[in-house]
Design a protein around this motif. Structure first.
Motif, PDB file in Angstrom:
ATOM      1  N   SER A 210       0.740  -1.260  -0.101  1.00 29.59           N
ATOM      2  CA  SER A 210      -0.003  -0.110  -0.121  1.00 29.59           C
ATOM      3  C   SER A 210       0.845   1.174   0.072  1.00 29.59           C
ATOM      4  O   SER A 210       1.859   1.372   0.808  1.00 29.59           O
ATOM      5  CB  SER A 210      -0.884  -0.023   1.214  1.00 29.59           C
ATOM      6  N   ASN A 211       0.523   2.193  -0.892  1.00 28.39           N
ATOM      7  CA  ASN A 211       1.188   3.676  -0.873  1.00 28.39           C
ATOM      8  C   ASN A 211       0.552   4.755  -0.029  1.00 28.39           C
ATOM      9  O   ASN A 211       0.461   5.808  -0.381  1.00 28.39           O
ATOM     10  CB  ASN A 211       1.432   3.960  -2.355  1.00 28.39           C
ATOM     11  N   SER A 212      -0.657   4.305   0.662  1.00 28.50           N
ATOM     12  CA  SER A 212      -1.541   4.995   1.334  1.00 28.50           C
ATOM     13  C   SER A 212      -0.787   5.961   2.446  1.00 28.50           C
ATOM     14  O   SER A 212       0.137   5.459   3.194  1.00 28.50           O
ATOM     15  CB  SER A 212      -2.685   4.409   2.129  1.00 28.50           C
ATOM     16  N   PRO A 213      -0.710   7.405   2.400  1.00 31.67           N
ATOM     17  CA  PRO A 213       0.063   8.293   3.186  1.00 31.67           C
ATOM     18  C   PRO A 213      -0.101   7.927   4.655  1.00 31.67           C
ATOM     19  O   PRO A 213       0.932   7.900   5.527  1.00 31.67           O
ATOM     20  CB  PRO A 213      -0.058   9.751   2.739  1.00 31.67           C
ATOM     21  N   ARG A 214      -1.395   7.554   5.027  1.00 34.43           N
ATOM     22  CA  ARG A 214      -1.511   7.499   6.461  1.00 34.43           C
ATOM     23  C   ARG A 214      -0.979   6.019   6.856  1.00 34.43           C
ATOM     24  O   ARG A 214      -0.467   6.159   8.078  1.00 34.43           O
ATOM     25  CB  ARG A 214      -3.233   7.566   6.844  1.00 34.43           C
ATOM     26  N   PHE A 215      -1.072   4.952   5.982  1.00 37.24           N
ATOM     27  CA  PHE A 215      -0.602   3.590   6.352  1.00 37.24           C
ATOM     28  C   PHE A 215       1.059   3.792   6.347  1.00 37.24           C
ATOM     29  O   PHE A 215       1.661   3.204   7.183  1.00 37.24           O
ATOM     30  CB  PHE A 215      -0.880   3.005   5.213  1.00 37.24           C
ATOM     31  N   LEU A 216       1.539   4.618   5.587  1.00 38.87           N
ATOM     32  CA  LEU A 216       3.349   4.836   5.483  1.00 38.87           C
ATOM     33  C   LEU A 216       3.634   5.446   6.696  1.00 38.87           C
ATOM     34  O   LEU A 216       4.490   5.299   7.208  1.00 38.87           O
ATOM     35  CB  LEU A 216       3.559   5.215   4.162  1.00 38.87           C
ATOM     36  N   ALA A 217       2.744   6.261   7.240  1.00 42.01           N
ATOM     37  CA  ALA A 217       3.016   7.169   8.279  1.00 42.01           C
ATOM     38  C   ALA A 217       3.239   6.154   9.383  1.00 42.01           C
ATOM     39  O   ALA A 217       4.185   6.078  10.435  1.00 42.01           O
ATOM     40  CB  ALA A 217       2.042   8.142   8.599  1.00 42.01           C
ATOM     41  N   ILE A 218       2.159   5.210   9.621  1.00 43.35           N
ATOM     42  CA  ILE A 218       2.613   4.284  10.648  1.00 43.35           C
ATOM     43  C   ILE A 218       3.401   3.441  10.462  1.00 43.35           C
ATOM     44  O   ILE A 218       4.210   2.955  11.603  1.00 43.35           O
ATOM     45  CB  ILE A 218       1.217   3.384  10.876  1.00 43.35           C
ATOM     46  N   VAL A 219       3.889   2.902   9.408  1.00 46.16           N
ATOM     47  CA  VAL A 219       4.743   2.134   8.942  1.00 46.16           C
ATOM     48  C   VAL A 219       6.177   2.641   9.419  1.00 46.16           C
ATOM     49  O   VAL A 219       7.093   2.288  10.267  1.00 46.16           O
ATOM     50  CB  VAL A 219       5.024   1.728   7.407  1.00 46.16           C
ATOM     51  N   ARG A 220       6.401   4.265   8.992  1.00 47.95           N
ATOM     52  CA  ARG A 220       7.425   4.986   9.566  1.00 47.95           C
ATOM     53  C   ARG A 220       7.752   4.948  11.193  1.00 47.95           C
ATOM     54  O   ARG A 220       8.794   4.859  11.344  1.00 47.95           O
ATOM     55  CB  ARG A 220       7.386   6.173   8.752  1.00 47.95           C
ATOM     56  N   GLU A 221       6.671   5.038  11.647  1.00 46.91           N
ATOM     57  CA  GLU A 221       6.883   5.293  13.237  1.00 46.91           C
ATOM     58  C   GLU A 221       7.248   4.065  13.842  1.00 46.91           C
ATOM     59  O   GLU A 221       7.945   3.662  14.820  1.00 46.91           O
ATOM     60  CB  GLU A 221       5.582   5.816  13.666  1.00 46.91           C
ATOM     61  N   LEU A 222       6.577   2.918  13.286  1.00 48.50           N
ATOM     62  CA  LEU A 222       6.766   1.468  13.755  1.00 48.50           C
ATOM     63  C   LEU A 222       8.279   1.166  13.401  1.00 48.50           C
ATOM     64  O   LEU A 222       9.171   0.720  14.584  1.00 48.50           O
ATOM     65  CB  LEU A 222       5.792   0.735  13.017  1.00 48.50           C
ATOM     66  N   ALA A 223       8.638   1.499  12.189  1.00 47.03           N
ATOM     67  CA  ALA A 223       9.987   1.266  11.872  1.00 47.03           C
ATOM     68  C   ALA A 223      11.031   1.823  12.762  1.00 47.03           C
ATOM     69  O   ALA A 223      12.112   1.365  13.004  1.00 47.03           O
ATOM     70  CB  ALA A 223      10.476   1.555  10.495  1.00 47.03           C
ATOM     71  N   ALA A 224      10.929   3.362  12.846  1.00 49.63           N
ATOM     72  CA  ALA A 224      11.583   4.226  13.744  1.00 49.63           C
ATOM     73  C   ALA A 224      11.785   3.509  15.306  1.00 49.63           C
ATOM     74  O   ALA A 224      12.953   3.456  15.796  1.00 49.63           O
ATOM     75  CB  ALA A 224      11.295   5.498  13.708  1.00 49.63           C
ATOM     76  N   PHE A 225      10.798   3.266  15.613  1.00 46.47           N
ATOM     77  CA  PHE A 225      10.673   2.645  17.098  1.00 46.47           C
ATOM     78  C   PHE A 225      11.285   1.461  17.092  1.00 46.47           C
ATOM     79  O   PHE A 225      12.423   1.245  17.979  1.00 46.47           O
ATOM     80  CB  PHE A 225       9.271   2.373  17.684  1.00 46.47           C
ATOM     81  N   ARG A 233      19.583  -1.553  22.614  1.00 47.48           N
ATOM     82  CA  ARG A 233      19.778  -2.702  23.418  1.00 47.48           C
ATOM     83  C   ARG A 233      20.839  -3.757  22.700  1.00 47.48           C
ATOM     84  O   ARG A 233      20.997  -4.901  23.035  1.00 47.48           O
ATOM     85  CB  ARG A 233      18.540  -3.411  23.692  1.00 47.48           C
ATOM     86  N   ASN A 234      21.468  -3.376  21.422  1.00 44.30           N
ATOM     87  CA  ASN A 234      22.237  -4.222  20.731  1.00 44.30           C
ATOM     88  C   ASN A 234      21.654  -5.558  20.345  1.00 44.30           C
ATOM     89  O   ASN A 234      22.395  -6.547  20.544  1.00 44.30           O
ATOM     90  CB  ASN A 234      23.538  -4.394  21.316  1.00 44.30           C
ATOM     91  N   ILE A 235      20.439  -5.541  19.905  1.00 46.52           N
ATOM     92  CA  ILE A 235      19.623  -6.774  19.380  1.00 46.52           C
ATOM     93  C   ILE A 235      19.322  -6.748  18.120  1.00 46.52           C
ATOM     94  O   ILE A 235      19.039  -5.618  17.443  1.00 46.52           O
ATOM     95  CB  ILE A 235      18.687  -7.183  20.473  1.00 46.52           C
ATOM     96  N   PRO A 236      19.232  -7.894  17.325  1.00 44.45           N
ATOM     97  CA  PRO A 236      18.725  -7.772  15.853  1.00 44.45           C
ATOM     98  C   PRO A 236      17.412  -7.101  15.858  1.00 44.45           C
ATOM     99  O   PRO A 236      16.395  -7.353  16.739  1.00 44.45           O
ATOM    100  CB  PRO A 236      18.773  -9.288  15.546  1.00 44.45           C
ATOM    101  N   ARG A 237      17.187  -6.646  14.547  1.00 45.66           N
ATOM    102  CA  ARG A 237      15.697  -5.981  14.484  1.00 45.66           C
ATOM    103  C   ARG A 237      14.744  -7.033  14.618  1.00 45.66           C
ATOM    104  O   ARG A 237      13.419  -6.686  15.284  1.00 45.66           O
ATOM    105  CB  ARG A 237      15.513  -5.135  13.270  1.00 45.66           C
ATOM    106  N   THR A 238      14.981  -8.069  14.120  1.00 44.99           N
ATOM    107  CA  THR A 238      13.823  -9.071  13.932  1.00 44.99           C
ATOM    108  C   THR A 238      13.414  -9.612  15.552  1.00 44.99           C
ATOM    109  O   THR A 238      12.357 -10.183  15.597  1.00 44.99           O
ATOM    110  CB  THR A 238      14.230 -10.389  13.286  1.00 44.99           C
ATOM    111  N   ARG A 239      14.224  -9.444  16.365  1.00 48.55           N
ATOM    112  CA  ARG A 239      14.010  -9.798  17.955  1.00 48.55           C
ATOM    113  C   ARG A 239      13.035  -8.880  18.488  1.00 48.55           C
ATOM    114  O   ARG A 239      12.404  -9.176  19.437  1.00 48.55           O
ATOM    115  CB  ARG A 239      15.330  -9.476  18.529  1.00 48.55           C
ATOM    116  N   VAL A 240      12.824  -7.687  17.828  1.00 47.40           N
ATOM    117  CA  VAL A 240      11.774  -6.748  18.351  1.00 47.40           C
ATOM    118  C   VAL A 240      10.472  -7.166  17.669  1.00 47.40           C
ATOM    119  O   VAL A 240       9.599  -7.613  18.499  1.00 47.40           O
ATOM    120  CB  VAL A 240      12.111  -5.332  17.786  1.00 47.40           C
ATOM    121  N   PHE A 241      10.391  -7.018  16.437  1.00 50.82           N
ATOM    122  CA  PHE A 241       9.284  -7.778  15.644  1.00 50.82           C
ATOM    123  C   PHE A 241       9.900  -7.785  14.069  1.00 50.82           C
ATOM    124  O   PHE A 241      10.448  -6.970  13.724  1.00 50.82           O
ATOM    125  CB  PHE A 241       7.820  -6.919  15.620  1.00 50.82           C
ATOM    126  N   LYS A 242       9.291  -8.480  13.394  1.00 49.37           N
ATOM    127  CA  LYS A 242       9.646  -8.792  12.033  1.00 49.37           C
ATOM    128  C   LYS A 242       8.887  -8.009  11.012  1.00 49.37           C
ATOM    129  O   LYS A 242       7.938  -7.515  11.532  1.00 49.37           O
ATOM    130  CB  LYS A 242       9.674 -10.346  11.722  1.00 49.37           C
TER     131      LYS A 242
END
Length: 385
Positions: A210-225, A233-242
């Protein structure tokens, strides 16, 4: 073979290496369980065939300082030779703030010298050094001690054969006048900003439908977190969530712990505590993002008015230039660059630097109708009009 375990021994080798024109370097590391790579072994070699000319350095030994090696890396009179250097350079930059210079990457040089795209070290050993490699130790745990003789032999071979490969490629670059081409390609590798991660840009690596701007805004915030949490914490990204869980969360937009518990893809540890709270805060930040700050996918390329006939002609020209220069076609101009040129764009890498010399100049002439292409047997030739 010598394994260096003291700062004094490392200093002695680096001082001797400073008297040579180059030193070959490789590393073994682990990254499966951490955010940052864990350096487990360093291999070094200088010109020569004696046992003292190639050594292993064990950075996991307590009390060993790598400062002498960093001094050697800063010594501009000694060329530092790597193969596929990016991950090695990232380790040294992150851990010590040093990027070895001057740098020579045999993978980049091999592409410029006609060995194909992203050629592997094993291939170069076979084709240039006329040797074979035992790869049985390739996927071992380099953090475990003691290392076996097979591991040590495998690791040392990554720098001993590299001497002959470097000398061959450096000689070929000198003969063809292409050393400047390699220098242009290495500019990105030697730039410190290449190894700086920006959590706010992490969403660009997540594949979404999806290229929905609102959807992408949530993706952006989740990826940044996720990026910040993993980095701190020096752990792999996938250990947080995939990534698949991230995309699911951006679609379902959980507002509380009950909503979060309904996720099909979220790991159990991510449904509680700091990760769960971070997810909910990120979703809320994406939902509350002002309209003017919503991310936008660059759709300019999708809107390009590509002349398909011209794009096909550019592909034929590229094939001819690839065959005549011996340089991998994707290194000169990927398909997206050809389409951009055929649509009238001129600010593309294929039209700058050494690529312009090899392909770009004639590509522009072709677009302007100043040259034509003709078949002569199995070859394609350029005709001036």
């Amino acid at each position: 073979m010598q394994t260096i375990t003291t700062t004094e021994a490392l200093s002695a080798f680096c001082e001797r290496a400073a008297g040579h024109p180059y030193v070959t370097v490789d590393t073994e590391f682990l990254r499966e369980r951490t955010y940052y790579s864990k350096l487990c072994l360093i291999q070094l070699a200088v010109p020569g065939r004696g046992p003292e000319d190639a050594v292993l350095v064990d950075p996991l030994v307590e009390g060993l300082s790598l400062d002498p090696l960093m001094t050697l890396f800063r010594n501009t009179s000694v060329v530092k030779v790597f193969h596929a250097a990016r991950q090695d350079l990232e380790i040294f930059h992150v851990d010590h703030g040093v990027i070895p210079a001057p740098l020579f990457d045999t993978q980049v040089a091999a592409m410029v010298c006609g060995f194909g795209e992203q050629v592997g070290y094993e291939t170069l050993v076979k084709r240039i050094a006329r040797q074979s490699l035992d790869k049985s130790s390739r996927f071992t745990d380099w953090s475990r001690r003691p290392l076996t003789d097979a591991q040590l032999t495998y690791a040392l071979a990554d720098v001993t054969h590299l001497r002959q490969i470097y000398e061959h490629l450096a000689r070929k670059l000198e003969e063809t006048g292409r050393a400047r081409w390699v220098a242009e390609e290495l500019a990105v590798l030697t730039a410190p900003e290449t190894y700086v991660t920006h959590p706010e840009d992490a969403w660009l690596r997540v594949k979404t439908r999806s290229n929905s701007p609102r959807f992408l805004a949530i993706v952006r915030e989740l990826a940044a977190f996720r990026e910040s949490y993993a980095k701190d914490r020096n752990i792999p990204r996938t250990r947080v969530f995939k990534d698949d869980a991230l995309v699911e969360l951006a679609s379902t937009k959980p507002l509380d712990m009950n909503d979060l518990g309904r996720s099909r893809l979220l790991l159990r540890d991510a449904r509680k505590g700091a990760i769960a709270e971070g997810i909910l805060a990120a979703v809320q930040a994406g939902l509350n993002c002002p309209k003017e700050d919503l991310p936008q996918i660059d759709s300019e390329r999708d809107k390009l008015q590509v002349n398909p006939a011209l794009a096909d002609l550019l592909r034929v020209l590229l094939k001819a230039k690839t065959e005549s220069s011996g340089v991998a076609s994707k290194l000169i101009a990927p398909a997206a660059d050809l389409d951009a040129i055929a649509a009238g764009q001129r600010d593309v890498p294929a039209l700058h630097g050494w690529r312009r010399e090899v392909f770009g100049e004639d590509a522009l002439k072709l677009c302007e109708g100043r040259i034509a292409l003709t078949a002569k047997g199995k070859d394609v030739e350029v005709i001036e009009l």
